[in-house]
Design an enzyme around this catalytic site. Structure first.
Site, PDB file in Angstrom:
ATOM      1  N   CYS A  16      33.343 121.285 136.220  1.00  0.00           N
ATOM      2  CA  CYS A  16      33.186 119.850 135.956  1.00  0.00           C
ATOM      3  C   CYS A  16      32.797 119.677 134.496  1.00  0.00           C
ATOM      4  O   CYS A  16      33.052 120.569 133.678  1.00  0.00           O
ATOM      5  CB  CYS A  16      32.185 119.213 136.925  1.00  0.00           C
ATOM      6  SG  CYS A  16      30.500 119.843 136.799  1.00  0.00           S
ATOM      7  N   ASN A  19      28.311 120.704 134.550  1.00  0.00           N
ATOM      8  CA  ASN A  19      27.909 121.823 135.411  1.00  0.00           C
ATOM      9  C   ASN A  19      26.485 121.646 135.953  1.00  0.00           C
ATOM     10  O   ASN A  19      25.777 122.632 136.175  1.00  0.00           O
ATOM     11  CB  ASN A  19      28.063 123.177 134.679  1.00  0.00           C
ATOM     12  CG  ASN A  19      27.967 124.397 135.597  1.00  0.00           C
ATOM     13  OD1 ASN A  19      27.462 125.440 135.198  1.00  0.00           O
ATOM     14  ND2 ASN A  19      28.441 124.292 136.812  1.00  0.00           N
ATOM     15  N   CYS A  21      26.067 118.704 138.307  1.00  0.00           N
ATOM     16  CA  CYS A  21      26.204 117.850 139.497  1.00  0.00           C
ATOM     17  C   CYS A  21      27.341 118.319 140.414  1.00  0.00           C
ATOM     18  O   CYS A  21      27.097 118.925 141.460  1.00  0.00           O
ATOM     19  CB  CYS A  21      26.435 116.384 139.106  1.00  0.00           C
ATOM     20  SG  CYS A  21      25.121 115.682 138.078  1.00  0.00           S
ATOM     21  N   ARG A  22      28.581 118.038 140.032  1.00  0.00           N
ATOM     22  CA  ARG A  22      29.708 118.272 140.937  1.00  0.00           C
ATOM     23  C   ARG A  22      30.042 119.748 141.154  1.00  0.00           C
ATOM     24  O   ARG A  22      30.146 120.199 142.311  1.00  0.00           O
ATOM     25  CB  ARG A  22      30.947 117.524 140.437  1.00  0.00           C
ATOM     26  CG  ARG A  22      30.808 116.021 140.515  1.00  0.00           C
ATOM     27  CD  ARG A  22      31.879 115.324 139.724  1.00  0.00           C
ATOM     28  NE  ARG A  22      31.712 115.556 138.286  1.00  0.00           N
ATOM     29  CZ  ARG A  22      32.558 115.169 137.351  1.00  0.00           C
ATOM     30  NH1 ARG A  22      33.690 114.576 137.705  1.00  0.00           N
ATOM     31  NH2 ARG A  22      32.309 115.394 136.075  1.00  0.00           N
ATOM     32  N   SER A  23      30.269 120.495 140.075  1.00  0.00           N
ATOM     33  CA  SER A  23      30.726 121.870 140.293  1.00  0.00           C
ATOM     34  C   SER A  23      29.668 122.788 140.908  1.00  0.00           C
ATOM     35  O   SER A  23      30.029 123.658 141.717  1.00  0.00           O
ATOM     36  CB  SER A  23      31.341 122.483 139.018  1.00  0.00           C
ATOM     37  OG  SER A  23      30.423 122.545 137.964  1.00  0.00           O
ATOM     38  N   ASP A 134      32.189 111.290 139.158  1.00  0.00           N
ATOM     39  CA  ASP A 134      31.021 111.789 138.422  1.00  0.00           C
ATOM     40  C   ASP A 134      29.782 110.989 138.844  1.00  0.00           C
ATOM     41  O   ASP A 134      29.733 109.774 138.618  1.00  0.00           O
ATOM     42  CB  ASP A 134      31.307 111.604 136.924  1.00  0.00           C
ATOM     43  CG  ASP A 134      30.210 112.184 136.059  1.00  0.00           C
ATOM     44  OD1 ASP A 134      29.118 112.487 136.595  1.00  0.00           O
ATOM     45  OD2 ASP A 134      30.441 112.324 134.856  1.00  0.00           O
TER      46      ASP A 134
END
Ligand code: 4NP
Length: 165
Positions: A16, A19, A21-23, A134
């Site tokens: 993401c 690095n 939150c999402r990934s 995001d």
């Protein structure tokens, strides 16, 4: 064709922007699914960001809290994806189109570019070209986790079929 490490290990990196939150969520959910299937020895799983603002930091407190509510501990520390990482991974799984573009800009050759995919491409019933939103400004941490759970299941089924696992 996707190359695979000699050991038969499939190497997956979720990517993401920051690095935090999402990934890291995608990495932790996918690792949980792989462990639950009893096939952890067949995978190397990591995550990285295309930006370097948060390198060395733990995931966002709300990312960690949301995962913990689902019994998932996230201990990852943020790192930046570099062009050398294309050789370290077989599957490079991006959260949104901006991540894909940043990765394509970094890719050294066509073989590297062919490793880049959108995570939600494997989510059943997801809209075409769907992205993982995001949550950093929007606060949609619960939605990110839900999406990661659906997309992870689809990705795992795809990789098991593709690699005969
Ligand atoms: P992520 O979220 O890409 O899911 O980790 C973000 C984290 C940090 C920033 C943007 C997005 N930031 O601008 O610092």
């Amino acid at each position: 064709m996707t190359t695979m490490a000699k050991s038969g290990v499939v190497r997956v990196c979720f990517v993401c922007l920051g690095n935090i939150c999402r990934s890291p969520t995608a990495e932790a959910v996918f690792r949980r699914d792989v462990e639950a299937a009893g096939i952890a020895h067949r995978f190397e799983i990591d995550s990285a960001g295309t930006g370097d603002w948060h390198v060395g930091e733990l995931a966002h407190p709300r990312t960690r809290a949301t995962a913990e509510q689902h019994g998932i501990a996230i201990t990852h520390r943020a790192q930046r994806f570099t062009s050398a990482d294309f050789a370290r991974f077989d599957w490079i799984v991006a959260m949104d189109r901006g991540n894909v573009q940043a990765l394509r800009d970094l890719a050294p050759d066509d073989g590297a570019r062919a490793k880049i995919h959108m995570f939600r491409a494997w989510e059943s019933d997801a809209p075409l070209h769907a992205e993982v939103p995001d949550p950093y400004y929007s606060g949609q941490f619960d939605l990110v986790l839900e999406i990661c759970e659906r997309a992870s299941a689809g990705l795992l089924a795809h990789l098991r079929a593709k690699h005969g696992i």
